[in-house]
Write an enzyme that holds these catalytic residues in place. Structure first.
Site, short mmCIF file in Angstrom:
data_model
loop_
_atom_site.label_atom_id
_atom_site.label_comp_id
_atom_site.label_asym_id
_atom_site.label_seq_id
_atom_site.Cartn_x
_atom_site.Cartn_y
_atom_site.Cartn_z
CG ASP A 74 -6.53 -3.77 1.85
OD1 ASP A 74 -6.82 -3.65 0.55
OD2 ASP A 74 -5.95 -3.11 2.50
CG ASP B 123 -4.61 0.20 5.43
OD1 ASP B 123 -5.31 -0.37 4.39
OD2 ASP B 123 -4.11 1.13 5.54
CG ASP C 75 -2.01 -0.96 1.30
OD1 ASP C 75 -2.24 -1.39 0.22
OD2 ASP C 75 -2.75 -0.97 2.03
#
Length: 1159
Positions: free
Chosen positions: A777, A773, A453
């Site tokens: 996901d 997070d 990310d």
């Protein structure tokens, strides 16, 4: 009051006495929480007079929460119980001892030892000895003969030690495991309102009557009833098995249950049941009742997971629907857990088979020789009174055979894996990696790709607004409030303060002169900071419009990519504030505010102009652009559920550019990854220009490289066919060059990860790590080989799906994890190199010795000692080497690289040659060289000879010095480099040496040793040190020139599973290996050999039980039919039920390099 769960309530007698204090009892609330939707609402309204009334009965304030007075909290805990589900009782030490005794090899040894003991007390009359063909013992041997029982007793004694050590290790492992469990549970906190303040409280501290703040991504810690909610959707699949998200609202269904996940929205609830009285707790209590069956399941579960118990989820929720899960598990493809486990299982089976065959042949040859020599050549009759003596001989032969097996089977392997992993996991804690699944740590060492990310991992997640576009003007610094029209300023302040989660706020800095603390969503905090920079106060606005007054909230989710809040205007009608990604909101705007705050039309060409002149320049500086807009509804109330009609015709107020600086240490970490042969890809929801700018700052993309940056839409267009299905060939053209995937949805992330893992292009299969997070996901984290969840910014759902939690959310910690992972892999290889040298030598010596001299030069108890030092202690010493930076300078091994490389094979065979030469020289010529009596052809029960003691001593010392050689596996010359950094290694080598001196000098009869002179000791030492010099000679031979050497311990190749594998539930690599031959015959033996064995390793090391049992390193794959194809698929565990690319298991036999895939 009847209480069906007397046992479940901690203080039942007090329940009655306190009933007057609270307007309802535990049982009332339990019954209430069992109702759903309309039944629940009726019960609340009829029986309690509404939710507010229920709050007052529970003596709590729906806005201020509980007072937090300790006496009150204590009383609530006594009446309603604590929010804690007691764990199952751990196994007692005796139970663990009993389990360790179940090992087949140990049982065989015990039986042999007992027979030997019994027979040793049988004394036939002396004259019959002649007839039986045994040498008559001289009077001075009588005392020795009396001591014939010692060998049997010594074997039994060593078995007892093994069992105790194994049990102790299991016990300490269990303790460590529970400690980790507690730590994970303590980490979980929840937002609760006490005394009007929102505080983070450990989950166990929550009591009935608490007012809890719930938001997107939470895992609910207790049962409760909704007081106020915005667009709340809950995933109740863990309790009901229904995968659809359930909408919760005061009117329709206010019941919230523990263990369920908040998938969208936010709200507040009053806690009504905790711990064993909550819905999850009730199920646990029921599960506890059927504990016996549960135990069985647990056992299966433990041994199935290659390396060890899966460390449970963050809270014990996951145990819930075991039946439910097992049904699902049948449908889900299994994750091929650990690459290392597969290779080890295979290798262990191959070695075990060889050992078993050798030991069987040894026993046969010994018996045949004895029978032929006595009854055929010397033509003696079989006398009945001689039978016990003959049996004693046979038992001796049998013990020698078992000894060969004991030494051949590398039971230290699972132990070494376990010690190495357990040691690494402990140390990784210090490097901010909280490992939830042991084998993730080793898989990480093979990682070839990391999909990361952007926000918070690569950047600091400390966002600030640095540019703004308001009323036709692009401000490169924050404008002063005087330059803006009051009307516009008012809209900006309200649009931000009201239309953001009320849990997001900016608090004063903790230290003097520090930065203000951002709590909640960081993007919203940046916007609130912008309000503060404009010298306005967002608190005042929120006090004026408290959360209860919000009419309707469309919370942010990955589909909308925007958030909107509707409020009623004092003058009638409604106003909706929206904010979100600028290109998405601008598409929905048809008006814009100009300099004077007047509304102007905003056409497509104006929008394109604005994108070109404002948004792209901001994005190319790495800023996130957020648009703030509003819309008034003056003519009547629209249908709020029709989102498409509500979220159009907006008026744009402003566009702001938010900076999230790159973490200073990230570029260096990414450079390390590149050197280590790991590709870093950035997957983000941000605008493509922003993403590209940040990727360049981090060093993920460097100018002049041949790489791709794609948006989610474009990515999908390129990889899907006309029917919208993902095609692997199309994906294979894209992922090798893809570095940045922007504006991506969680599905895109999952598609990319799955595509890379399933891909067969390139010389090796990819091993992918993913960071995540958000709640959404989850699928990508589960699908990845290693999923990293963010410890600070991560939601509970993400943490639950992950393998490792990054406690500092920092990308550099991932690089540390790679280093530890590679270290585990190398430690196992070092141990293998050492262990296999000993195995080869010991088996050949015992075998040839037995065939030529009818007695193994190394006795059973000596072999057990050798086994102990080479397995247990060596695995301790070699598995705890600390990692060095040099580990990051080589490329990843990948899935198919064999465990034993050519270099290692060269070392193993080279050292074996040296050791065998020395031992055979000593056996056949040692007595002349040292001028002592020969120990060959000694009668039964004869005293230990100096000759054989020297052989044993030299053998052990050669192993000791070879252990130092084994510290390096890539052909390095300096084997002492960094030796003092590893104190355990030094301690083990010294300890073994001292023990060896004691055994030789004082071991006497049990160890078949006798004292040696000083010069004999020096000779032994000299031969031992020769190992180090020989090691230098071996490393001068170039490996390339030794073409005949084969590698061993390959990984799985992608090749069809043979037909006989179909229809089985699970295929363990070991079984596949054995399937080649007569599977039934071998299955029985497989048990023996892999019940790895005698000294079940004098400690089955940090002996994770899972590791050690029959599955030693069992890596089970589920083999299922996929209806749409004729393949058998072997696909990864816990991955969502996506179609899995047909992969398969093949097991090249030792030395067969079948790395190529067969379509």
């Amino acid at each position: 009051m009847t209480n069906p769960t007397e046992h479940a309530l901690p203080a039942n007698s007090m329940v009655e006495s306190h009933e007057g204090d609270f307007g309802c009892s535990v049982m009332d609330l339990r019954k209430l929480m069992e109702l759903r939707s309309s039944d629940g609402i009726n019960q609340i309204n009829v029986h309690y007079g509404g939710v507010m009334n229920l709050c007052s009965r529970l003596k709590t304030d729906p806005v201020e929460g509980l007072s937090g007075n300790p006496a009150d909290l204590e009383k609530r805990k006594q009446v309603f119980g604590q929010n804690f589900i007691p764990p199952k009782k751990p196994k007692t030490f005796l139970e663990l001892v009993w389990e360790a005794l179940q090992d087949v090899t140990l049982i065989i040894l015990e039986i042999a030892a007992i027979i030997s003991l019994v027979l040793s007390f049988y004394r036939p009359p002396g004259e019959e000895n002649k007839q039986c063909g045994l040498p008559v013992s001289s009077p001075e041997d009588e005392g020795e003969a009396e001591a014939g029982w010692i060998e049997g007793a010594a074997i039994l004694f060593s078995v007892i030690i093994v069992v105790l050590v194994t049990a102790f290790n299991d016990w300490s492992k269990e303790k460590q495991f529970r400690g980790l469990q507690n730590r994970i549970e303590k980490e979980q906190k929840f937002s609760v309102i006490r005394n009007g303040h929102i505080i983070q409280l450990p989950v166990a501290e929550i009591v009935v009557g608490d007012i809890a703040q719930i938001k997107y991504g939470d895992l609910l810690p207790a049962d409760g009833i909704l007081i106020q909610g915005n667009d709340l959707k809950i995933d109740e699949s863990s309790l009901t098995g229904e995968s659809d998200h359930v909408k919760k609202s005061l009117e329709r269904d206010p019941m919230l249950l523990s263990g369920t996940h908040v998938m969208e929205g936010s709200g507040r609830m009053v806690v009504t049941a905790v711990g064993i009285n909550s819905q999850t707790g009730i199920i646990f209590t029921l599960l506890g009742a059927s504990e016996g069956e549960e135990e069985e399941k647990k056992k299966k579960a433990k041994t199935q997971d290659g390396v060890a118990l899966e460390i449970q989820p963050l809270n014990s929720q996951e145990g819930i629907d075991n039946e439910e899960k097992e049904k699902k598990a049948a449908k889900l493809p299994k994750k091929e857990k650990s690459v290392l486990q597969g290779k080890l299982t295979r290798l262990a089976v191959q070695i075990g088979k060889a050992g078993l065959i050798m030991s069987a042949i040894t026993v046969l040859i010994l018996i045949l020789y004895f029978v032929i020599d006595n009854f055929v050549i010397r033509r003696r009759p079989w006398l009945s009174e001689c039978t016990p003596i003959y049996i004693q001989y046979f038992v001796k032969f049998f013990i020698i055979g078992i000894t060969v097996l004991v030494v051949a089977v590398p039971e230290g392997l699972p132990l070494a894996v376990t010690i190495s992993l357990a040691y690494s996991v402990k140390k990784m804690m210090k490097d901010n990696n909280l490992v939830r699944h042991l084998d993730a740590c080793e898989t990480m060492g093979n990682a070839t790709a990391i999909c990361s990310d952007k926000t918070g991992t690569l950047t600091m997640n400390r966002m600030t607004v640095v540019q703004a576009y308001i009323g036709d003007t692009h401000y490169h610094q924050i404008p002063s409030p005087d330059t803006l029209m009051p009307k516009v300023l008012d809209l900006i302040v309200n649009g931000i303060s009201i239309n953001s989660a009320y849990t997001s706020k900016i608090l004063p800095p903790e230290k003097e002169g520090g930065l203000p603390r951002q709590v909640g969503n960081k993007t919203e905090c940046a916007l609130l900071g912008f309000v503060t920079d404009l010298k306005q106060d967002y608190h005042a606005v929120r006090n004026e419009v408290p959360e209860e007054k919000l009419y309707k909230v469309y919370t942010f989710n990955s589909v909308r990519k925007s958030m909107s809040t509707v409020i009623e205007k004092p003058s009638g009608g409604y106003r909706m504030y929206s904010k979100g990604a600028s290109e998405i909101i601008l598409r929905k705007c048809n008006r814009i505010l100009d300099k004077k705050g007047e509304v102007m039309p905003f056409k497509n060409k104006d929008r394109d102009e604005m994108v070109r002149t404002v948004i792209e320049p901001m994005a190319s500086e790495g800023l996130r652009t957020i648009c703030i807009a509003y819309r008034d509804f003056n003519d009547g109330e629209p249908t709020w559920d029709n989102e498409n009609e509500i979220l159009t015709e907006l008026t744009c107020i402003a566009v702001v550019g938010i900076e999230d600086p790159v973490r200073p240490e990230v570029p260096e970490a990414i450079a390390k990854c590149k050197r280590a042969g790991i590709t870093v890809r950035m997957v983000t929801g941000d605008n493509i220009n922003t993403a590209r700018a940040i990727a360049t700052k981090c060093g993920i993309v460097t100018p002049g490289d041949d790489f791709l940056c794609l948006e989610g839409k474009e990515f999908n267009r390129l990889i899907r066919n006309e029917k919208g299905e993902v095609e692997q060939e199309k994906l294979d053209k894209i992922w090798p060059k893809l570095r940045v995937l922007a504006r991506s949805s969680p599905t895109d992330k999952h598609t990319l990860v799955k595509g890379i893992i399933d891909s067969t292009v390139g010389e090796q299969r990819q091993v992918v790590a993913v960071t995540g997070d958000g709640t959404n996901d989850g699928p990508a984290l589960k699908k990845a080989d290693v999923g990293f969840a963010m410890g600070i910014a991560g939601t509970d759902v993400a943490k639950e799906a992950s393998d490792i939690i990054l406690t500092d959310d920092n990308f550099t910690s991932i690089v540390k994890a790679v280093m530890w992972g590679r270290n585990v892999y190398d430690s196992i290889s070092k141990f293998l190199q050492f262990q296999l040298t000993v195995n080869v030598v010991a088996v050949i010596v015992a075998f040839t010795g037995a065939c030529i001299t009818q007695d193994s030069p190394l006795k059973a108890v000596q072999m057990l000692w050798v086994n102990l030092i080479m397995d247990t202690f060596a695995s301790l010493a070699l598995a705890t080497e600390p990692p060095t930076e040099s580990l990051l300078k080589r490329r990843p091994y990948g899935r198919n690289k064999p465990l034993i490389s050519r270099t290692m094979m060269k070392n193993i065979l080279g050292h074996a040659v040296y050791q065998l030469t020395v031992i055979f020289f000593l056996v056949f010529a040692g007595e002349k060289f040292f001028d002592i009596d020969s120990g060959r052809k000694a009668p039964l029960h004869s005293p230990p000879s100096q000759h054989y003691t020297i052989i044993f001593n030299t053998f052990v010392l050669m192993q000791l010095f070879n252990e130092i050689n084994s510290r390096k596996i890539h052909g390095e010359r300096n084997v002492f480099a960094g030796i003092f950094r590893n104190l355990i290694f030094c301690a083990v080598v010294l300890g073994t040496f001292i023990s060896q001196i004691l055994i030789v000098e004082f071991g006497g009869k049990p160890f078949s040793c006798t004292k040696l002179t000083l010069s004999q000791w020096f000779w032994c030492l000299f031969i031992g040190i020769g190992e180090l010099l020989w090691g230098q000679i071996i490393s001068t031979i170039p490996t390339q020139s030794l073409k005949f050497l084969k590698e061993a311990g390959h990984g799985t190749t992608k090749e069809e599973i043979t037909k006989d594998a179909e229809g089985l539930d699970e295929i363990d690599h070991a079984e596949m290996e054995l399937r080649r031959g007569q599977i039934l015959w071998f299955r029985g033996l497989n048990r023996i050999q892999t019940q790895i064995d005698v000294i079940n390793t004098f400690q089955t090391g940090a002996s994770f039980k899972g590791v050690l049992k029959r599955q030693t390193m069992g890596q089970h794959l589920d083999v299922k039919h996929v209806p749409s194809s004729s393949y058998v698929t072997v696909a990864p565990v816990t991955s969502p039920p996506t179609t899995s690319v047909p992969a398969a298991v093949s097991s090249p036999t030792l030395g067969n390099q079948s790395g190529q895939s067969i379509p």
